[in-house]
Design a protein around this motif. Sequence first.
Motif, mmCIF file in Angstrom:
data_model
loop_
_atom_site.group_PDB
_atom_site.id
_atom_site.type_symbol
_atom_site.label_atom_id
_atom_site.label_comp_id
_atom_site.label_asym_id
_atom_site.label_seq_id
_atom_site.Cartn_x
_atom_site.Cartn_y
_atom_site.Cartn_z
ATOM 1 N N ARG A 198 0.847 -1.180 0.000
ATOM 2 C CA ARG A 198 0.000 0.000 0.000
ATOM 3 C C ARG A 198 0.890 1.240 0.000
ATOM 4 O O ARG A 198 1.718 1.424 0.878
ATOM 5 C CB ARG A 198 -0.904 -0.019 1.234
ATOM 6 C CG ARG A 198 -1.753 1.225 1.430
ATOM 7 C CD ARG A 198 -2.637 1.092 2.665
ATOM 8 N NE ARG A 198 -1.893 0.699 3.857
ATOM 9 C CZ ARG A 198 -1.138 1.524 4.584
ATOM 10 N NH1 ARG A 198 -1.010 2.794 4.239
ATOM 11 N NH2 ARG A 198 -0.516 1.079 5.663
ATOM 12 N N GLU A 199 0.705 2.102 -0.983
ATOM 13 C CA GLU A 199 1.507 3.309 -1.060
ATOM 14 C C GLU A 199 1.024 4.347 -0.050
ATOM 15 O O GLU A 199 -0.134 4.323 0.393
ATOM 16 C CB GLU A 199 1.473 3.883 -2.482
ATOM 17 C CG GLU A 199 2.138 2.966 -3.503
ATOM 18 C CD GLU A 199 2.383 3.652 -4.834
ATOM 19 O OE1 GLU A 199 1.756 4.699 -5.082
ATOM 20 O OE2 GLU A 199 3.203 3.139 -5.610
ATOM 21 N N PRO A 230 -3.863 -1.969 -0.856
ATOM 22 C CA PRO A 230 -2.655 -2.601 -1.387
ATOM 23 C C PRO A 230 -2.825 -2.903 -2.877
ATOM 24 O O PRO A 230 -3.867 -3.417 -3.303
ATOM 25 C CB PRO A 230 -2.529 -3.892 -0.580
ATOM 26 C CG PRO A 230 -3.346 -3.657 0.657
ATOM 27 C CD PRO A 230 -4.481 -2.779 0.211
ATOM 28 N N GLN A 231 -1.789 -2.594 -3.658
ATOM 29 C CA GLN A 231 -1.806 -2.821 -5.104
ATOM 30 C C GLN A 231 -0.619 -3.685 -5.502
ATOM 31 O O GLN A 231 0.428 -3.664 -4.857
ATOM 32 C CB GLN A 231 -1.709 -1.491 -5.869
ATOM 33 C CG GLN A 231 -2.814 -0.498 -5.587
ATOM 34 C CD GLN A 231 -4.134 -0.870 -6.228
ATOM 35 O OE1 GLN A 231 -4.239 -1.866 -6.960
ATOM 36 N NE2 GLN A 231 -5.160 -0.068 -5.978
ATOM 37 N N PHE A 261 -5.178 -1.547 -10.041
ATOM 38 C CA PHE A 261 -6.535 -1.880 -10.482
ATOM 39 C C PHE A 261 -7.418 -2.379 -9.341
ATOM 40 O O PHE A 261 -8.605 -2.628 -9.528
ATOM 41 C CB PHE A 261 -6.521 -2.916 -11.615
ATOM 42 C CG PHE A 261 -5.818 -4.207 -11.296
ATOM 43 C CD1 PHE A 261 -6.416 -5.185 -10.519
ATOM 44 C CD2 PHE A 261 -4.548 -4.463 -11.795
ATOM 45 C CE1 PHE A 261 -5.777 -6.386 -10.227
ATOM 46 C CE2 PHE A 261 -3.893 -5.655 -11.513
ATOM 47 C CZ PHE A 261 -4.514 -6.614 -10.737
ATOM 48 N N ARG A 262 -6.860 -2.506 -8.145
ATOM 49 C CA ARG A 262 -7.642 -2.993 -7.021
ATOM 50 C C ARG A 262 -8.381 -1.839 -6.328
ATOM 51 O O ARG A 262 -7.950 -0.684 -6.386
ATOM 52 C CB ARG A 262 -6.760 -3.700 -5.990
ATOM 53 C CG ARG A 262 -5.973 -4.895 -6.528
ATOM 54 C CD ARG A 262 -5.468 -5.778 -5.392
ATOM 55 N NE ARG A 262 -6.577 -6.359 -4.642
ATOM 56 C CZ ARG A 262 -7.005 -5.922 -3.464
ATOM 57 N NH1 ARG A 262 -6.403 -4.917 -2.859
ATOM 58 N NH2 ARG A 262 -8.034 -6.491 -2.862
ATOM 59 N N THR A 263 -9.461 -2.162 -5.619
ATOM 60 C CA THR A 263 -10.239 -1.136 -4.916
ATOM 61 C C THR A 263 -10.476 -1.457 -3.447
ATOM 62 O O THR A 263 -10.893 -0.575 -2.695
ATOM 63 C CB THR A 263 -11.607 -0.942 -5.591
ATOM 64 O OG1 THR A 263 -12.354 -2.173 -5.525
ATOM 65 C CG2 THR A 263 -11.445 -0.514 -7.047
ATOM 66 N N ARG A 289 -12.228 -10.342 -8.064
ATOM 67 C CA ARG A 289 -12.506 -10.999 -9.336
ATOM 68 C C ARG A 289 -13.057 -12.406 -9.107
ATOM 69 O O ARG A 289 -12.912 -13.288 -9.949
ATOM 70 C CB ARG A 289 -11.250 -11.046 -10.205
ATOM 71 C CG ARG A 289 -10.640 -9.673 -10.474
ATOM 72 C CD ARG A 289 -9.454 -9.762 -11.411
ATOM 73 N NE ARG A 289 -9.845 -10.168 -12.756
ATOM 74 C CZ ARG A 289 -10.269 -9.328 -13.713
ATOM 75 N NH1 ARG A 289 -10.351 -8.038 -13.456
ATOM 76 N NH2 ARG A 289 -10.604 -9.776 -14.902
ATOM 77 N N GLY A 290 -13.662 -12.627 -7.933
ATOM 78 C CA GLY A 290 -14.247 -13.923 -7.640
ATOM 79 C C GLY A 290 -13.226 -14.980 -7.282
ATOM 80 O O GLY A 290 -13.533 -16.176 -7.347
#
Length: 435
Positions: free
Chosen positions: A291-292, A298-299, A317-319, A359-360
């Motif tokens: 996580r920046e 966290p990406q 691309f994560r949320t 994404r499941g």
Amino acid sequence: MKLKYVLQAAVLAGLLAGCASPPVRIIDVADGWARNSVNAVVFRKNSLASHGDTQYIAFYDKDAHVVLGKRKLGTDQWELKRTPYQGNARDAHNSISIMVDGAGYLHMSWDHHNHTLRYARGVSPGALELTAKMPMTGLDEGSVSYPEFYRLPDGNLLFLYRNGASGQGNLVINRYDVAAGAWSRVHSNLISGEGQRNAYWQAFLDHTGTMHVSWVWRESPDVASNHDMAYARSRDGGRTWEKSSGERYTLPITAASAEYAARIPQNSELINQTSMSADREGNPYIASYWREAGSTVPQYHVVYRDGAEWSQLNLDFRTAPFSLSGQGTKAIPISRPQIMVDIQGEKPSALLIFRDQERGSRVSVASIENFKAKRWTVRDLTEDSAGAWEPSFDTELWKRRGELNLFLQNVQQVDGEGTADAQPSKVRVLQWTPR
């Protein structure tokens, strides 16, 4: 639940060079232990290993016995052998690692989390039957964790492991000589925690035989205390080590002497033990997540050497936020990533394999077409959830053919080293050639 496969009709930019990607194939093997992620952790080196036209596999069954298998590449039929060896499968650290040496002998190490070395090898080339448990060198074999095999271009092997506990361990390297049929010590303390910390590493042996190692430091068992990303490489089979500039290290490498590819503070949700690769020029690429500053999410990141400097690609691309705080194997909504860098194209491109609840929890791939232009696409390779699975793959087959063979199993993971009330699930191989 049966994992279905999805036809991949899209073009993989850069890696596919304008050709449609063939479909994913999923090959059943047998039922395996699924009460935690011990069969499907990212740091298995390897879960699958090929030599010639034969591929080998290893996993724990429902009773925590080690099962070995082999098949002829291109076929779906596995020859399986339930060995007499068992492991404490309730601890997800205690994974099984295999490799085949240049003479065709299978080597296996299993069931370690600060335990005495468990090691055996095939009784003959191609055999699934193993010797009795044996030492390697007899040195520093009382507190072993994270065993990893690597096959050198000459067919000899390197074996890496941590000697000591979380927060105060050292990186050990042994070398196996095929002609002599014996192990020798290369380094008893390549990366030293100086009794205050330990290095959680990821390593990669590139197409030229250069060994790349990168690592985060941790001073305590708390996962959230991971920090920074350091780097070293060896051009002579692990004997001498240098920085990316070519400056030679004085060994052991310490926190003060290490080269840092990225400075990442503690409590950044920086994960340990991920993966790395290298391009055709030998430049390293390190995949991780954190996580920046200023963000709660966290990406996935790739830290890579671009000419004379280190650069970073934030895939962004994560949320969904999450925390790594705590001890033991965590129940985390995303997997640690595997990265494979293409060495054929003029410009480096890569695949980053992962699993994300957003994404499941499918098997997903980020196809990085251009690092400098920050261009990538994300797609799923399966339709169904893989549970708490993390990616491990047949490194030798990828190097030889550019064919991705992933160990695949729907497994569960309870936070803090717990076990789920889960039935055995099918061990599979996901097979995909992204060209």
